[in-house]
Design a protein around this motif. Structure first.
Motif, PDB file in Angstrom:
ATOM      1  N   HIS A 177       8.083   5.407  -9.704  1.00 20.36           N
ATOM      2  CA  HIS A 177       8.332   3.976  -9.584  1.00 20.36           C
ATOM      3  C   HIS A 177       9.567   3.553 -10.374  1.00 20.36           C
ATOM      4  CE1 HIS A 177       5.581   4.691 -12.905  1.00 20.36           C
ATOM      5  NE2 HIS A 177       6.144   3.675 -13.510  1.00 20.36           N
ATOM      6  N   VAL A 192      12.982   4.149  -8.428  1.00 11.84           N
ATOM      7  CA  VAL A 192      13.329   3.103  -7.460  1.00 11.84           C
ATOM      8  C   VAL A 192      14.005   1.938  -8.166  1.00 11.84           C
ATOM      9  CG1 VAL A 192      12.471   1.632  -5.626  1.00 11.84           C
ATOM     10  CG2 VAL A 192      11.366   3.810  -6.070  1.00 11.84           C
ATOM     11  N   HIS A 193      13.507   1.604  -9.353  1.00 14.84           N
ATOM     12  CA  HIS A 193      14.113   0.510 -10.107  1.00 14.84           C
ATOM     13  C   HIS A 193      15.556   0.807 -10.470  1.00 14.84           C
ATOM     14  CE1 HIS A 193      10.761  -2.267 -10.852  1.00 14.84           C
ATOM     15  NE2 HIS A 193      10.012  -1.196 -10.672  1.00 14.84           N
ATOM     16  N   LEU A 230       8.473  -5.554   3.560  1.00 14.01           N
ATOM     17  CA  LEU A 230       8.329  -6.266   2.286  1.00 14.01           C
ATOM     18  C   LEU A 230       7.891  -5.317   1.168  1.00 14.01           C
ATOM     19  CD1 LEU A 230       6.847  -9.677   3.398  1.00 14.01           C
ATOM     20  CD2 LEU A 230       9.122  -9.210   2.493  1.00 14.01           C
ATOM     21  N   LEU A 231       7.070  -4.331   1.526  1.00 15.25           N
ATOM     22  CA  LEU A 231       6.672  -3.358   0.499  1.00 15.25           C
ATOM     23  C   LEU A 231       7.882  -2.609  -0.030  1.00 15.25           C
ATOM     24  CD1 LEU A 231       3.305  -1.983   1.811  1.00 15.25           C
ATOM     25  CD2 LEU A 231       3.741  -2.879  -0.465  1.00 15.25           C
ATOM     26  N   GLY A 232       8.869  -2.416   0.849  1.00 19.36           N
ATOM     27  CA  GLY A 232      10.091  -1.748   0.404  1.00 19.36           C
ATOM     28  C   GLY A 232      10.836  -2.569  -0.625  1.00 19.36           C
ATOM     29  N   ALA A 233      10.590  -3.890  -0.614  1.00 16.24           N
ATOM     30  CA  ALA A 233      11.296  -4.784  -1.544  1.00 16.24           C
ATOM     31  C   ALA A 233      10.498  -4.979  -2.818  1.00 16.24           C
ATOM     32  CB  ALA A 233      11.570  -6.120  -0.877  1.00 16.24           C
ATOM     33  N   PHE A 234       9.588  -4.057  -3.078  1.00 19.40           N
ATOM     34  CA  PHE A 234       8.717  -4.180  -4.249  1.00 19.40           C
ATOM     35  C   PHE A 234       9.499  -4.461  -5.530  1.00 19.40           C
ATOM     36  CE2 PHE A 234       6.807  -2.161  -7.950  1.00 19.40           C
ATOM     37  CZ  PHE A 234       5.581  -2.787  -7.981  1.00 19.40           C
ATOM     38  N   THR A 235      10.656  -3.822  -5.666  1.00 18.64           N
ATOM     39  CA  THR A 235      11.395  -3.954  -6.919  1.00 18.64           C
ATOM     40  C   THR A 235      12.205  -5.241  -6.982  1.00 18.64           C
ATOM     41  OG1 THR A 235      13.135  -2.649  -5.925  1.00 18.64           O
ATOM     42  CG2 THR A 235      11.596  -1.487  -7.344  1.00 18.64           C
ATOM     43  N   GLN A 236      12.319  -5.935  -5.849  1.00 14.25           N
ATOM     44  CA  GLN A 236      13.094  -7.175  -5.830  1.00 14.25           C
ATOM     45  C   GLN A 236      12.157  -8.362  -6.012  1.00 14.25           C
ATOM     46  OE1 GLN A 236      16.235  -7.239  -5.889  1.00 14.25           O
ATOM     47  NE2 GLN A 236      16.804  -5.198  -5.189  1.00 14.25           N
ATOM     48  N   LYS A 237      12.142  -8.945  -7.183  1.00  8.52           N
ATOM     49  CA  LYS A 237      11.227 -10.060  -7.412  1.00  8.52           C
ATOM     50  C   LYS A 237      11.809 -11.358  -6.864  1.00  8.52           C
ATOM     51  CE  LYS A 237       8.441  -7.340  -9.714  1.00  8.52           C
ATOM     52  NZ  LYS A 237       7.398  -6.661  -8.955  1.00  8.52           N
ATOM     53  N   ARG A 292      15.306 -10.880  -1.360  1.00 11.06           N
ATOM     54  CA  ARG A 292      14.449 -10.255  -0.349  1.00 11.06           C
ATOM     55  C   ARG A 292      14.822 -10.738   1.048  1.00 11.06           C
ATOM     56  NH1 ARG A 292       9.736 -10.737  -3.691  1.00 11.06           N
ATOM     57  NH2 ARG A 292       8.914 -12.414  -2.405  1.00 11.06           N
ATOM     58  N   ARG A 300      12.866   0.106   5.492  1.00 11.37           N
ATOM     59  CA  ARG A 300      12.033  -0.083   4.309  1.00 11.37           C
ATOM     60  C   ARG A 300      12.721   0.504   3.076  1.00 11.37           C
ATOM     61  NH1 ARG A 300       6.472   2.987   4.356  1.00 11.37           N
ATOM     62  NH2 ARG A 300       7.934   4.622   3.808  1.00 11.37           N
TER      63      ARG A 300
END
Lengths: 235, 317
Positions: free
Chosen positions: A72, A75-76, A99-106, A111, A148
């Motif tokens: 994890h 990815v960050h 959207l799961l692919g954008a997990f690191t983009q808050k 997004r 993604r």
């Protein structure tokens, strides 16, 4: 150098998958990694993604060590993997997958921007946003997996055999897409079995044999080398 | 189903459950409903981890038992009200769940199931032999005056009915919220494909622990209620393997990973087991378990999504 792999060794219990592999990627390049089944290509990608542990050596990304930091965290840092066999979330909708692919983009606006770019790259996905990902065709699923991977806005995008299991007439499209992604400023590490096509878009290439780098150099030179011609192109 | 219909049906169901004691006030009817709600609560607790996140545990009786034991011991030794004792009960359960989860989550699916099962049995045996907490004899809770703060009601079961119903409603809202939140989204991603989730940057190990903690907390609260309701606990009644299996079964039967699945499961399995015991008496022991087994086989073969799959024929998307 964007990515520098220095003499890494990776093993599954007692079996050594990568003996002593070094590899480097400059920003903006496409680097291809070729090799037969079992030569260690996927292992290499998984090690960079920190899905596997290094027994020796180190991996530098932007001059920071990223070996064994946990998937994890990688990815960050800006590395994204498009896994082999797609590994999409079949029971989730296309949009949910993205959207799961954008997990690191808050950040919501980032997004939305990333989504916009992906619709631009893959208009077909936009038409199927609410459809379950499992109902897409093989080619569309691969596009989704790529989209993604792009959602986290990576600096380096790694592809593990993107043409695997894709209808032959769609394979050239996959390579076009990869080239387009590079033109948008993303560096690419590409593992492939379609040697000819991969070499045509790659800047540099590495040939792996049983966990060692057998050959490396400019893609054009390698394509003309005897080893590649004989072993991979059957000429 | 349209949105309005959902609200109308939901409202009607809520009204029925709230008014139930006004119509059926026999202790038998109330007892049955209380058991159904209790098991529904357990199923929903299990479902956070086993359904939403896809990590099947067969050791959840541990948290049920710990919730029951911690509050009972605090009451017996220090006279602490179970309402307050519930909090340390939850805390201890969550801590133990994380200690169990940390090594067990490193295991692949089947091995995770086996590991949770073993932990469950180990803790059962520890409590059987732990004299300080009553050992195999168990704990009788002191009879106190009827009052809300004592969590004891002797004249009627109606207050127990409303307490467990409120717990259940809270957990229904909590689960619905989780399902719609980012958290639920990550849980689903981990359930579907853990490696893909990890390679997208989701810290799977962390989110599995979160699911485990929430799940254990809910189960622990159910344990506190159980101890107060029966006023007697012993290791076989709160730590038994069959309890862990039942939590899993009713969620799977009703539809795991769905909001209402465990509740539907409880409404079918609990009356089934209560009435089969009543009709068949001592000679019928275990018949309900045989029926469970048959039901599970039928579900696995014909409706893998659980009974809820019959109610909502395929979603469009």
């Amino acid at each position: 150098m964007l990515l520098n792999i220095e003499q890494i060794k990776v093993q599954y219990k007692d079996i050594v998958a990568l003996h002593d592999v070094s590899l480097s990627i400059e920003e903006g390049q496409i680097v291809a990694v070729l090799g037969a089944n079992g030569s260690g290509k996927s292992t290499l990608l998984k090690s960079i993604a920190s899905l596997l542990k290094l027994s020796q050596g180190r991996i530098l990304f932007n001059n920071e060590s990223i070996g064994n930091i946990g998937a994890h965290n990688v990815v960050h840092r800006g590395i994204s993997l498009v896994p082999e066999g797609k590994h999409i979330f079949a029971k989730m909708s296309v949009k949910e997958n993205l959207l799961l692919g954008a997990f690191t983009q808050k950040d919501q606006t980032v997004r939305e921007e990333a989504l916009g770019e992906i619709y631009d790259l893959f208009p077909r996905l936009k038409e199927r946003l609410d459809q379950k990902a499992g109902t897409l065709s093989g080619g569309e699923q691969q596009m989704l997996a790529i989209g993604r991977g792009l959602m986290s806005r990576p600096k380096l995008l790694m592809f593990d055999e993107p043409s695997l299991g894709i209808a032959p007439n769609l394979v050239p499209r996959i390579f076009e897409v990869i080239d387009e992604i590079r033109q948008r400023g993303v560096t690419v590490l590409l593992v492939e079995q379609h040697v000819q096509e991969a070499m045509e878009i790659a800047d540099r290439a590495y040939i792996l044999q049983t966990g060692n780098v057998a050959l490396e150099g400019k893609a054009k030179d390698l394509l003309n080398s005897d080893l590649v011609k004989k072993t991979y192109l059957g000429m | 189903m349209t949105r309005q219909w959902k609200y109308i049906l939901g409202g009607a169901a809520l009204l029925l459950t709230v008014l139930f004691p006004a119509v059926f006030n026999s202790p038998g009817a109330l007892h049955l409903m209380i058991l159904i709600y209790l098991y529904a609560l357990l199923g929903m607790g299990w479902n956070i981890l086993g359904g939403l996140t896809g990590q099947v545990s067969l050791g959840h009786a541990v948290y049920f038992g710990i919730g029951a034991y911690v509050t009972s011991m605090l009451l017996v030794t220090f006279g602490i009200s179970p309402w307050l004792g519930m909090i340390p009960g939850v805390a201890v359960s969550v801590i133990i769940s994380l200690i169990v989860g940390y090594p067990c989550f490193r295991l692949d699916k089947h091995y995770f199931v086996i590991a949770t099962l073993c932990v469950g049995e180990i803790i059962h045996i520890i409590f059987l032999n732990w004299e300080a907490v009553g050992g195999a004899i168990g704990i009788w809770l002191p009879i106190m005056d009827t009052s809300f703060s004592n969590f004891q009601f002797h004249k009627t079961k109606v207050p127990y009915y409303y307490i467990i119903l409120s717990f259940l409603l809270i957990v229904i809202f909590l689960t619905a919220w989780i399902q719609r939140s980012r958290l639920g989204f990550y849980f689903r991603a981990i359930r579907e494909d853990q490696d893909a989730a990890r390679s997208l940057g989701i810290n799977a190990a962390f989110y599995k622990m979160v699911a485990m903690g929430i799940s254990a907390a809910i189960t622990s609260i159910a344990g506190t209620f159980y101890a107060q309701y029966l006023l007697f606990i012993d290791p076989p009644s709160v730590f038994a393997l069959i309890l862990s299996v039942q939590m899993c079964l009713l969620a799977v039967l009703g539809g795991k990973s769905s909001l209402w699945g465990p509740i539907i499961g409880a409404f079918i399995l609990i009356p089934l087991s209560e009435y089969s015991r009543e009709f068949l008496g001592g000679s019928g022991q275990g018949i309900d378990l045989m029926v469970y087994g048959a039901l599970i086989m039928a579900i696995a073969a014909f409706q893998p999504r659980g009974l809820i799959g019959l109610l909502q024929p395929r979603k469009g998307k």
